[in-house]
Design an enzyme around this catalytic site. Sequence first.
Site, PDB file in Angstrom:
ATOM      1  N   ARG A  70      -8.811   1.704  10.031  1.00 22.22           N
ATOM      2  CA  ARG A  70      -8.725   0.260  10.305  1.00 22.22           C
ATOM      3  C   ARG A  70      -9.952  -0.432  11.104  1.00 22.22           C
ATOM      4  O   ARG A  70      -9.589  -1.625  11.378  1.00 22.22           O
ATOM      5  CB  ARG A  70      -7.559   0.068  11.003  1.00 22.22           C
ATOM      6  CG  ARG A  70      -6.174  -0.180  10.203  1.00 22.22           C
ATOM      7  CD  ARG A  70      -5.094  -0.105  10.879  1.00 22.22           C
ATOM      8  NE  ARG A  70      -3.738  -0.828  10.536  1.00 22.22           N
ATOM      9  CZ  ARG A  70      -2.836  -0.236   9.994  1.00 22.22           C
ATOM     10  NH1 ARG A  70      -2.848   1.090   9.677  1.00 22.22           N
ATOM     11  NH2 ARG A  70      -1.923  -0.995   9.497  1.00 22.22           N
TER      12      ARG A  70
ATOM     13  N   ARG B  14       0.130  -9.297  13.349  1.00 23.22           N
ATOM     14  CA  ARG B  14      -0.319  -8.076  12.821  1.00 23.22           C
ATOM     15  C   ARG B  14      -1.468  -8.429  11.873  1.00 23.22           C
ATOM     16  O   ARG B  14      -2.483  -8.006  11.586  1.00 23.22           O
ATOM     17  CB  ARG B  14       0.521  -7.440  12.211  1.00 23.22           C
ATOM     18  CG  ARG B  14       1.647  -6.480  12.901  1.00 23.22           C
ATOM     19  CD  ARG B  14       2.575  -6.096  12.166  1.00 23.22           C
ATOM     20  NE  ARG B  14       2.558  -4.932  11.266  1.00 23.22           N
ATOM     21  CZ  ARG B  14       3.375  -4.735  10.325  1.00 23.22           C
ATOM     22  NH1 ARG B  14       4.563  -5.400  10.395  1.00 23.22           N
ATOM     23  NH2 ARG B  14       3.267  -3.733   9.457  1.00 23.22           N
TER      24      ARG B  14
ATOM     25  N   ARG C 253      12.052  -5.736   4.144  1.00 17.90           N
ATOM     26  CA  ARG C 253      11.915  -4.412   4.009  1.00 17.90           C
ATOM     27  C   ARG C 253      12.818  -3.612   4.664  1.00 17.90           C
ATOM     28  O   ARG C 253      13.315  -4.182   5.861  1.00 17.90           O
ATOM     29  CB  ARG C 253      10.270  -4.233   4.248  1.00 17.90           C
ATOM     30  CG  ARG C 253      10.150  -2.580   4.295  1.00 17.90           C
ATOM     31  CD  ARG C 253       8.748  -2.321   4.532  1.00 17.90           C
ATOM     32  NE  ARG C 253       8.282  -2.679   5.653  1.00 17.90           N
ATOM     33  CZ  ARG C 253       6.866  -2.519   5.971  1.00 17.90           C
ATOM     34  NH1 ARG C 253       6.077  -1.789   5.129  1.00 17.90           N
ATOM     35  NH2 ARG C 253       6.189  -2.921   7.296  1.00 17.90           N
TER      36      ARG C 253
ATOM     37  N   ARG D 225      12.306  -2.330  10.698  1.00 15.95           N
ATOM     38  CA  ARG D 225      11.163  -1.826  11.523  1.00 15.95           C
ATOM     39  C   ARG D 225      10.982  -2.743  12.615  1.00 15.95           C
ATOM     40  O   ARG D 225      11.091  -4.120  12.312  1.00 15.95           O
ATOM     41  CB  ARG D 225       9.725  -1.804  10.704  1.00 15.95           C
ATOM     42  CG  ARG D 225       9.621  -0.397  10.308  1.00 15.95           C
ATOM     43  CD  ARG D 225       8.308  -0.249   9.338  1.00 15.95           C
ATOM     44  NE  ARG D 225       7.130  -0.859   9.970  1.00 15.95           N
ATOM     45  CZ  ARG D 225       6.086  -0.611   9.349  1.00 15.95           C
ATOM     46  NH1 ARG D 225       5.917   0.008   8.377  1.00 15.95           N
ATOM     47  NH2 ARG D 225       4.954  -1.218   9.893  1.00 15.95           N
TER      48      ARG D 225
ATOM     49  N   LYS E 159       0.915  -1.254  -0.126  1.00 11.89           N
ATOM     50  CA  LYS E 159       0.168   0.177  -0.155  1.00 11.89           C
ATOM     51  C   LYS E 159       0.833   1.436   0.018  1.00 11.89           C
ATOM     52  O   LYS E 159       0.620   2.167  -0.701  1.00 11.89           O
ATOM     53  CB  LYS E 159      -0.849  -0.024   1.234  1.00 11.89           C
ATOM     54  CG  LYS E 159      -1.607  -1.361   1.522  1.00 11.89           C
ATOM     55  CD  LYS E 159      -2.419  -1.084   2.756  1.00 11.89           C
ATOM     56  CE  LYS E 159      -1.732  -1.119   3.936  1.00 11.89           C
ATOM     57  NZ  LYS E 159      -0.996  -2.385   4.399  1.00 11.89           N
TER      58      LYS E 159
HETATM   59  P1  AP5 Z   1       4.948  -1.666   1.616  1.00  7.40           P
HETATM   60  O1  AP5 Z   1       4.624  -0.817   0.709  1.00  7.40           O
HETATM   61  O2  AP5 Z   1       5.879  -1.083   2.704  1.00  7.40           O
HETATM   62  O3  AP5 Z   1       3.932  -2.374   2.329  1.00  7.40           O
HETATM   63  P2  AP5 Z   1       2.576  -1.785   3.233  1.00  7.40           P
HETATM   64  O4  AP5 Z   1       1.293  -2.401   2.614  1.00  7.40           O
HETATM   65  O5  AP5 Z   1       2.541  -0.118   3.022  1.00  7.40           O
HETATM   66  O6  AP5 Z   1       2.993  -2.309   4.644  1.00  7.40           O
HETATM   67  P3  AP5 Z   1       2.950  -1.593   6.196  1.00  7.40           P
HETATM   68  O7  AP5 Z   1       3.607  -2.866   7.098  1.00  7.40           O
HETATM   69  O8  AP5 Z   1       3.602  -0.267   5.974  1.00  7.40           O
HETATM   70  O9  AP5 Z   1       1.540  -1.458   6.429  1.00  7.40           O
HETATM   71  P4  AP5 Z   1       0.880  -1.646   7.800  1.00  7.40           P
HETATM   72  O10 AP5 Z   1      -0.648  -1.441   7.434  1.00  7.40           O
HETATM   73  O11 AP5 Z   1       1.026  -3.096   8.611  1.00  7.40           O
HETATM   74  O12 AP5 Z   1       1.529  -0.731   8.589  1.00  7.40           O
HETATM   75  P5  AP5 Z   1       1.318   0.824   9.243  1.00  7.40           P
HETATM   76  O13 AP5 Z   1       2.860   1.368   9.150  1.00  7.40           O
HETATM   77  O14 AP5 Z   1       0.157   1.162   8.528  1.00  7.40           O
HETATM   78  O15 AP5 Z   1       5.764  -2.930   0.904  1.00  7.40           O
HETATM   79  C1  AP5 Z   1       6.363  -3.956   1.901  1.00  7.40           C
HETATM   80  C2  AP5 Z   1       7.552  -4.515   1.063  1.00  7.40           C
HETATM   81  O16 AP5 Z   1       7.317  -4.904   0.015  1.00  7.40           O
HETATM   82  C3  AP5 Z   1       8.495  -3.273   0.960  1.00  7.40           C
HETATM   83  O17 AP5 Z   1       9.690  -3.786   1.325  1.00  7.40           O
HETATM   84  C4  AP5 Z   1       8.455  -3.284  -0.648  1.00  7.40           C
HETATM   85  O18 AP5 Z   1       9.665  -2.582  -1.425  1.00  7.40           O
HETATM   86  C5  AP5 Z   1       8.217  -4.357  -1.098  1.00  7.40           C
HETATM   87  N1  AP5 Z   1       7.136  -4.561  -1.885  1.00  7.40           N
HETATM   88  C6  AP5 Z   1       5.910  -3.604  -2.253  1.00  7.40           C
HETATM   89  N2  AP5 Z   1       5.183  -3.842  -3.453  1.00  7.40           N
HETATM   90  C7  AP5 Z   1       5.913  -4.944  -4.060  1.00  7.40           C
HETATM   91  C8  AP5 Z   1       5.709  -5.899  -5.038  1.00  7.40           C
HETATM   92  N3  AP5 Z   1       4.575  -5.649  -5.841  1.00  7.40           N
HETATM   93  N4  AP5 Z   1       6.474  -7.171  -5.102  1.00  7.40           N
HETATM   94  C9  AP5 Z   1       7.607  -7.155  -4.412  1.00  7.40           C
HETATM   95  N5  AP5 Z   1       7.885  -6.374  -3.162  1.00  7.40           N
HETATM   96  C10 AP5 Z   1       6.978  -5.519  -3.019  1.00  7.40           C
HETATM   97  O19 AP5 Z   1       0.909   0.644  10.574  1.00  7.40           O
HETATM   98  C11 AP5 Z   1       2.082   0.317  11.431  1.00  7.40           C
HETATM   99  C12 AP5 Z   1       1.299   0.080  12.753  1.00  7.40           C
HETATM  100  O20 AP5 Z   1       0.884   1.609  13.413  1.00  7.40           O
HETATM  101  C13 AP5 Z   1       0.332  -0.719  13.168  1.00  7.40           C
HETATM  102  O21 AP5 Z   1       0.692  -2.089  13.130  1.00  7.40           O
HETATM  103  C14 AP5 Z   1      -0.370  -0.190  14.357  1.00  7.40           C
HETATM  104  O22 AP5 Z   1      -0.017  -0.609  15.519  1.00  7.40           O
HETATM  105  C15 AP5 Z   1      -0.345   1.047  14.086  1.00  7.40           C
HETATM  106  N6  AP5 Z   1      -1.485   1.935  13.293  1.00  7.40           N
HETATM  107  C16 AP5 Z   1      -1.195   2.603  12.177  1.00  7.40           C
HETATM  108  N7  AP5 Z   1      -2.462   3.096  11.693  1.00  7.40           N
HETATM  109  C17 AP5 Z   1      -3.449   2.789  12.584  1.00  7.40           C
HETATM  110  C18 AP5 Z   1      -4.898   3.071  12.717  1.00  7.40           C
HETATM  111  N8  AP5 Z   1      -5.602   3.488  11.642  1.00  7.40           N
HETATM  112  N9  AP5 Z   1      -5.532   2.360  13.923  1.00  7.40           N
HETATM  113  C19 AP5 Z   1      -4.803   1.965  14.781  1.00  7.40           C
HETATM  114  N10 AP5 Z   1      -3.535   1.752  14.911  1.00  7.40           N
HETATM  115  C20 AP5 Z   1      -2.760   2.217  13.612  1.00  7.40           C
END
Ligand code: AP5
Length: 222
Positions: free
Chosen positions: A90, A173, A129, A162, A15
């Site tokens: 979420r 997660r 990552r 991370r 994403k």
């Molecule tokens: P990447 O693009 O980084 O993936 P992503 O979907 O953005 O993953 P995140 O882990 O950042 O999402 P998340 O939703 O768990 O975490 P968030 O930061 O929002 O891609 C992943 C890897 O794959 C990279 O290395 C990339 O290069 C590679 N890649 C991408 N596309 C590819 C492809 N097509 N082919 C091959 N490789 C590819 O949240 C973190 C924490 O914050 C949560 O756990 C929670 O505790 C808190 N939090 C955040 N938002 C909320 C909320 N709204 N409510 C409550 N808690 C929250």
Amino acid sequence: MPLDLILMGPPGAGKGTQAARIASERGLAHIATGDMLRAGVRDGTPLGLEAKAVMARGDLVSDDLIIAMFRERLGADDTGAGVLLDGFPRTSAQAEALDGMLDGLGRHIASVVVFDIDLDELVRRLSGRRVCRAAEHVYHIDFHPPKVEGVCDEDGSELYQREDDHEDVVRARYQKQWVDAATPVLDYYAGRGLVERIDAAKPRDEVARAVDLLIDRLDGGS
Ligand code: AP5
């Protein structure tokens, strides 16, 4: 009419990778609640202090805190052309709060793009990552390596892994945040006919093409 979109999917579905690109190409504001929380942890803000341990466990931060943080961000000047929401909403409470905020601005969600991918591929992506300390630019040691190992191509800052990208936390997660918490949110939007799905297991360029086609269609029709 502003183009307001939600990108939803399990952790590591890609994403953030797509959202950063689309936002810069289309002049939309990329709002990533995870990035905002990690900035708070880095800067030692009260929000960051409260969120740090919760995030490290793979749990969700409380709705009250997230909704207040998001409300402030949505009020910023750069959101006029539209927003690309990455990691929010979420929970059902967050989705309802979002609707209320957008309603108040005479806006609405145009689509919820769901990134479909299985758990084994997620583990592979997240264990490789690396993100940069300065601005959360995202890399992968095999699929998208930086030009110089350990250094961000964009801003020269150090790349790190991370804390929540270790396999046990990734699995936690996935279960808590995607299987359990996201299901009612998806049902909420599916009931309004807003959900579109893409195959996120494909290579980056193919995922990019699929998302772009979808957005072009929405943009043309908005
Ligand atoms: P990447 O693009 O980084 O993936 P992503 O979907 O953005 O993953 P995140 O882990 O950042 O999402 P998340 O939703 O768990 O975490 P968030 O930061 O929002 O891609 C992943 C890897 O794959 C990279 O290395 C990339 O290069 C590679 N890649 C991408 N596309 C590819 C492809 N097509 N082919 C091959 N490789 C590819 O949240 C973190 C924490 O914050 C949560 O756990 C929670 O505790 C808190 N939090 C955040 N938002 C909320 C909320 N709204 N409510 C409550 N808690 C929250």
